[in-house]
Design a protein around this motif. Sequence first.
Motif, PDB file in Angstrom:
ATOM      1  N   LEU A 234     -14.544  -9.561 -13.205  1.00  0.00           N
ATOM      2  CA  LEU A 234     -13.397  -8.648 -12.821  1.00  0.00           C
ATOM      3  C   LEU A 234     -13.378  -7.267 -12.567  1.00  0.00           C
ATOM      4  O   LEU A 234     -13.697  -6.452 -12.100  1.00  0.00           O
ATOM      5  CB  LEU A 234     -11.725  -9.830 -12.457  1.00  0.00           C
ATOM      6  N   SER A 235     -12.966  -7.362 -14.239  1.00  0.00           N
ATOM      7  CA  SER A 235     -12.685  -5.704 -14.659  1.00  0.00           C
ATOM      8  C   SER A 235     -13.760  -4.983 -14.270  1.00  0.00           C
ATOM      9  O   SER A 235     -14.342  -4.426 -14.090  1.00  0.00           O
ATOM     10  CB  SER A 235     -12.294  -5.280 -15.873  1.00  0.00           C
ATOM     11  N   GLY A 236     -15.119  -5.023 -14.364  1.00  0.00           N
ATOM     12  CA  GLY A 236     -16.383  -4.368 -14.614  1.00  0.00           C
ATOM     13  C   GLY A 236     -16.857  -4.639 -13.432  1.00  0.00           C
ATOM     14  O   GLY A 236     -16.595  -2.777 -12.822  1.00  0.00           O
ATOM     15  N   SER A 237     -17.191  -5.537 -12.242  1.00  0.00           N
ATOM     16  CA  SER A 237     -17.176  -5.260 -10.866  1.00  0.00           C
ATOM     17  C   SER A 237     -15.808  -4.204 -10.011  1.00  0.00           C
ATOM     18  O   SER A 237     -15.904  -3.473  -8.641  1.00  0.00           O
ATOM     19  CB  SER A 237     -16.553  -6.532 -10.189  1.00  0.00           C
ATOM     20  N   ALA A 238     -14.591  -5.173 -10.211  1.00  0.00           N
ATOM     21  CA  ALA A 238     -13.371  -4.226  -9.278  1.00  0.00           C
ATOM     22  C   ALA A 238     -13.483  -2.891 -10.279  1.00  0.00           C
ATOM     23  O   ALA A 238     -13.330  -1.434  -8.766  1.00  0.00           O
ATOM     24  CB  ALA A 238     -11.883  -4.377 -10.001  1.00  0.00           C
ATOM     25  N   LEU A 239     -13.882  -2.605 -11.404  1.00  0.00           N
ATOM     26  CA  LEU A 239     -14.124  -0.906 -12.118  1.00  0.00           C
ATOM     27  C   LEU A 239     -15.077   0.178 -10.524  1.00  0.00           C
ATOM     28  O   LEU A 239     -14.972   1.138 -10.689  1.00  0.00           O
ATOM     29  CB  LEU A 239     -13.586  -1.203 -13.758  1.00  0.00           C
ATOM     30  N   GLY A 240     -16.329  -1.097 -11.336  1.00  0.00           N
ATOM     31  CA  GLY A 240     -17.478   0.150 -10.834  1.00  0.00           C
ATOM     32  C   GLY A 240     -16.982   0.006  -9.017  1.00  0.00           C
ATOM     33  O   GLY A 240     -16.860   1.873  -8.839  1.00  0.00           O
ATOM     34  N   SER A 241     -17.188  -0.240  -8.153  1.00  0.00           N
ATOM     35  CA  SER A 241     -17.091  -0.455  -7.489  1.00  0.00           C
ATOM     36  C   SER A 241     -15.613   0.280  -6.869  1.00  0.00           C
ATOM     37  O   SER A 241     -15.647   1.198  -5.838  1.00  0.00           O
ATOM     38  CB  SER A 241     -16.352  -2.114  -6.024  1.00  0.00           C
ATOM     39  N   GLN A 242     -14.592   0.146  -7.278  1.00  0.00           N
ATOM     40  CA  GLN A 242     -13.374   1.065  -6.944  1.00  0.00           C
ATOM     41  C   GLN A 242     -13.712   2.426  -7.481  1.00  0.00           C
ATOM     42  O   GLN A 242     -13.434   3.754  -6.595  1.00  0.00           O
ATOM     43  CB  GLN A 242     -11.833   0.469  -7.688  1.00  0.00           C
ATOM     44  N   TRP A 243     -14.863   2.501  -8.344  1.00  0.00           N
ATOM     45  CA  TRP A 243     -14.698   3.883  -8.696  1.00  0.00           C
ATOM     46  C   TRP A 243     -16.071   5.330  -7.416  1.00  0.00           C
ATOM     47  O   TRP A 243     -15.390   5.669  -7.608  1.00  0.00           O
ATOM     48  CB  TRP A 243     -15.260   3.942  -9.961  1.00  0.00           C
TER      49      TRP A 243
END
Length: 470
Positions: A234-243
């Motif tokens: 979750l953290s990798g996917s949400a951080l990367g996409s939101q960025w």
Amino acid sequence: MAQLVELRSIDVVPDEERHGTAFSQFTLWLGANLQITAVVTGALAVVFGGDVVWSVAGLLLGNLLGGAVMALHSAQGPRLGLPQMIQSRAQFGVRGAVVPLLLVIVMYVGFFASGSVLAGQAVGELTHTNDTTGIVVFAAVTAVTATLGYRVIHALGRIASTVCALAFVYLAVRLLDRADVSALLHDAHFSLPVFLLAVSLSASWQLAFGPYVADYSRYLPRTTSAKATFWWTLSGSALGSQWSMTFGVLVAATAGERFLHSQVGYVVALGGTGLAASFLYFVIALGKLTVNVLNTYGGFMSLVTSVSGFRGQRRLSRAGRATYIGLVMAAGTAVALLGKDSFLSSFKDFLLFLLTFFTPWSAINLVDYYLISKERYDLPALADPHGRYGAWRWDALAVYAAGLLAQLPFLATSFYTGPLVDPLGGADISWIVGLAVPALLYRLVARRPAEAGPDPDREASPSAARRTAS
């Protein structure tokens, strides 16, 4: 080199071949989301009427909600040691699983094509050729990388997460240097339909990973914590996409038509010329390579799963592997070449189309795995149409159809708008209905007791895995 080439496909990964830590999911999904298509997805929130503040807020909410669903699928991988979509046989039947599988394959081809359009522009610039040549070259590199398989894919994710993060920091500095961010932040006007569009765009982006996310966690040791797998994914996917999407919002708000005319060209020009431009073209191609390899690898897995449900095939030769991957590459490349001139206008509807078809599948899969089967599946029965799960599970297929139909009154796209969209002020809440309705219906009709499946800790032991894979 031989050790780099993956031998397994849809068979169970035995204990002696398990390796890695849950943190590998963070680097893979961070790298897969720090890329140009995610930037375009964020920009769409502004292109279709949003302001900066509420677009960013809506995208964040969608990334967290959709990312949580996606990460719940990821946590299944270490427990079962199987690719994602073969698990659908427990819900839909060994052959009935082909229904959602066919839609998943359409998704892979669509994302492969959309990624190839943007990456092809970058490769064309790097090779001093044109977009068509760039698309073909990019597709060939994607296919070779996907053929090598799991270890190379994760290595690529580690490289991309570092290189692309540095590039996005540099681009953000360049953008903020020329944009009046204060004025953009003060120009905030909340509109529920536009806000929900932003939520739907990012939620669909995350949910589209659901059908293949466990493909990249299935080699983790069975002792890997489900919570660790969930949170790192979750953290990798949400951080990367939101960025990426936040950057897209700011670019669209400041560049307008210049960005719409050439997404890749504008982003590279933002970074500079000469060596800086070449580096950014490389970064765009690298980011797209990471996620397009996932699409190709997932498409290959889904094709094998579809065919094996009828042929009973459990293992695949290297030649067979290359053939399936070649089919995905050829289909995706053909769509990319045909649609490269109308990319942006059709991409939003493609994302919302995916959301319509995959939210019911996610709801059914997660309810079955976590609430009904209690994380216990009869792994050998997943390959036997005459076994515990049968060939066709008509109750699950009926619930899936009901989940699709339940969304239609709330769906808003350019080619169809449901009758309940206007009373809601134009807001599209179909994805919420698509999660809730099938989850409830499946919980009511599928009453398989927890003891129906053996403990996967026992089934996934080395001896049991060898029996399953033989």
